[in-house]
Design an enzyme around this catalytic site. Sequence first.
Site, PDB file in Angstrom:
ATOM      1  N   LYS A  61       0.753  -1.197   0.381  1.00 10.15           N
ATOM      2  CA  LYS A  61      -0.320   0.124  -0.042  1.00 10.15           C
ATOM      3  C   LYS A  61       0.935   0.680  -0.169  1.00 10.15           C
ATOM      4  O   LYS A  61       1.403   1.602   0.749  1.00 10.15           O
ATOM      5  CB  LYS A  61      -0.885   0.095   1.396  1.00 10.15           C
ATOM      6  CG  LYS A  61      -1.720   0.902   1.217  1.00 10.15           C
ATOM      7  CD  LYS A  61      -2.852   1.230   1.972  1.00 10.15           C
ATOM      8  CE  LYS A  61      -3.804   2.232   2.099  1.00 10.15           C
ATOM      9  NZ  LYS A  61      -3.846   3.179   2.119  1.00 10.15           N
ATOM     10  N   ARG A  88      -4.255   7.203  -3.904  1.00 10.25           N
ATOM     11  CA  ARG A  88      -5.672   6.699  -5.136  1.00 10.25           C
ATOM     12  C   ARG A  88      -6.254   7.693  -5.927  1.00 10.25           C
ATOM     13  O   ARG A  88      -6.809   8.134  -5.861  1.00 10.25           O
ATOM     14  CB  ARG A  88      -6.396   5.608  -4.482  1.00 10.25           C
ATOM     15  CG  ARG A  88      -7.029   4.995  -4.424  1.00 10.25           C
ATOM     16  CD  ARG A  88      -7.172   3.407  -4.692  1.00 10.25           C
ATOM     17  NE  ARG A  88      -7.835   2.676  -5.103  1.00 10.25           N
ATOM     18  CZ  ARG A  88      -9.226   2.163  -4.687  1.00 10.25           C
ATOM     19  NH1 ARG A  88      -9.054   2.390  -3.069  1.00 10.25           N
ATOM     20  NH2 ARG A  88      -9.632   1.666  -5.012  1.00 10.25           N
ATOM     21  N   GLU A 119      -1.812   3.918  -7.717  1.00 13.46           N
ATOM     22  CA  GLU A 119      -1.678   4.917  -6.728  1.00 13.46           C
ATOM     23  C   GLU A 119      -0.977   6.202  -7.357  1.00 13.46           C
ATOM     24  O   GLU A 119       0.202   6.051  -8.262  1.00 13.46           O
ATOM     25  CB  GLU A 119      -0.558   4.202  -5.471  1.00 13.46           C
ATOM     26  CG  GLU A 119      -0.654   5.222  -4.764  1.00 13.46           C
ATOM     27  CD  GLU A 119      -1.775   4.708  -3.730  1.00 13.46           C
ATOM     28  OE1 GLU A 119      -1.528   6.198  -2.516  1.00 13.46           O
ATOM     29  OE2 GLU A 119      -2.651   4.228  -3.856  1.00 13.46           O
TER      30      GLU A 119
END
Length: 548
Positions: free
Chosen positions: A227, A232, A277
Site C-alpha cells: 500500500k 489513490r 496510486e
Amino acid sequence: MNRFAFLLDRLSYEPRRNAKIRLMAEYFRETPDPERGFALAALTGALSFRHAKAGLIRGLIMERVDPQLFAMSYDYVGDLAETVALMWPGETRANRTPPLSEIVEGLATTAKLDLPKRLAGWLDALDETGRWALLKLITGSLRVGATARLTKTAVATLGDGIKPDDVELVWPGLEPPYEDLFAWVEGRGDKPFAEDPAPFRPPMLAHPLEDSNFRAFDPAEFVAEWKWDGIRVQASAGTGTDGKHVARLWSRSGENVSGAFPDLVEALTFDGAIDGELLILREGRVQTFNVLQQRLNRKSVTPKLLAEFPAHIRAYDLLFDGGEDLREQPFEERRKRLEAFIAREDNPRVDLSPLVGFEDWDGLATARADPASAGAGEDAAAVEGLMVKRRDSAYVVGRPKGLWFKWKHDPMTVDAVMMYAQRGHGRRSSFYSDYTFGVWTADADGERLVPVGKAYFGFTDEELAELDRFVRKNTTNRFGPVREVTHTAEQGLVLEIAFEGIARSARHKSGVAMRFPRVARIRWDKPTAEADRLESLEALIAQKEAAG
C-alpha cells in the site's frame, strides 16, 4: 424549495441510516422532475456555482445587521448558513416560494453583479429553514449525514430489483437533473448509457485489517501487495465517437484532477482504465507523500514544477482493457491482464505494483514490519502498509465485507499539549472540537511550546464533551473564533496524538508536518512538563530519511 429544506432539516436530526434512506426515497418518489434531480445533485455534491460564494453571503448580511453583532453571532453559532438564516431581518416578504430548480438555474446563470439582489430576493421569500437550506446549497457543505453513496441507495429503492451498485455504475456521465436516471429506475425508460470515452468508475474500497481478526482467514485464499503512500487514483482513457483520444485522471471520490497533472494525462495513450496510486518518481525511486503534496491542489503548473516533481502511477488493478469490462472477473485474472497490459503499453509513466510473497500470516506480518527486506527495496520508505485481497474477488463498488483489507503500519504517536481550540462545524458547531497541539523546545528565552499540528477527530462524543468543558474552563485569551488554552509546564492538558507520517516542512513554524493526526488518548494523568519534545520528532524524521 421548502420541501427540499424540510428534507435537509429532517436528515440533519436523523441518526439512523435506514431512516435517512426512507426519507430521501419518499422525497424522490413524491417530488416531480426536475426538482428531485437538482435535490439529488445537491445531496451528492454535484453542484457548484461560480459566483455564489460564502463572501457574497457575508456581504449581504452585514448590509442588513450590525457587522459586530454578526461577527459575535457567527462566533457563537459556528455555522455561516445557520447564523445568516436566523439573523436575516423581517418576515417573509414575497407571495411565492421559489422552487429549487429556479434557484439552482439562477445561481448558475445570473451575472455576478446581479446575483446579490436576486439572492436577497430569495432569502426574503423563504422562512428560516428555507433560508438555511439555500445558504447550505451555496456553501456546498450540507453536512446532513447523507453521503453520496447513501443518496444513490435511496434512488435505487425506487426501482424493482435495482441495487445501489447498479446506480453507481451508470452514474458516470450523467448530469443534473438526472431525468433519464429516474425514468430507468422507475421502469419508464431505458438504462442510461455513458458515451464519455474516459469516465470515472466508482472504486472498490477495503476494510481495515486488525492483528486480532485476520487469522480467521485462510492465507491461501489471499494475495498481498504494498500500500503505497500516495493518492489513490483512476486513470481512464479512450477514443470518442469523434475519433479523438480522451484521457482523464480521477481521484477516489470522482474529482477530475487532470488539470494538476498535465504531464501524466498526456502520457495516458492507452484505451482502458487503471486503478492505481499517484506518486512522484525520481530516478526510478518513489518519493514520500510530503514531496507529492507539492503537486496537489495546484491551480497552475509551471514547467519547473513538472520537471522537479514528475508524476507517476503505480498500477494496482485493471478495470477496462479497451472496451472490455474486467470488473466482474476474479482478481487473479485481472492481475494477469494487468501484467500483460503494462508490458504491452511499456509506458514510462505507469508501472506495476509488485505482489508480496507469503506462505502464512506470520510471514506477511514480517513483510509488513520490514518492507525493505520483503521486496520493496529502496522504495520501502514510501510503503504505508499492505493491501490483502481475495484471489477470487470481483471489483465491486463500495466497501464489501471479506474481500479487500488494508493492513497499515502501526501509527506513530506523540504526547503533545493542547494550545488552542476552535469550534467545529455541523453538529459540532457548539463544541470546541478542533485542537492545535504543541511540544516542548528550547531557545534563548528558555523552554517553550511550539505548535506541531491540529486534530479534530479520534475521540468519542463523551470525550468531546469533556474536552469542550476543559477548553471553556481554561481559556486564557481569544483570537476571533480561536481560544487560547492554558499551556504551561504546571497546567494544561496532554493529548496522545497518533499520526501516519512525518516530514520536514518549511511552511510550518516548528519545521515539521504530520500526516493524518488524530487524538488517540486524553492524558489526564500526565503532567504537561512531561510532554514530548520537538527534538524527538526531528530525530524520527532523521531516522526515516536515513532508512529511505
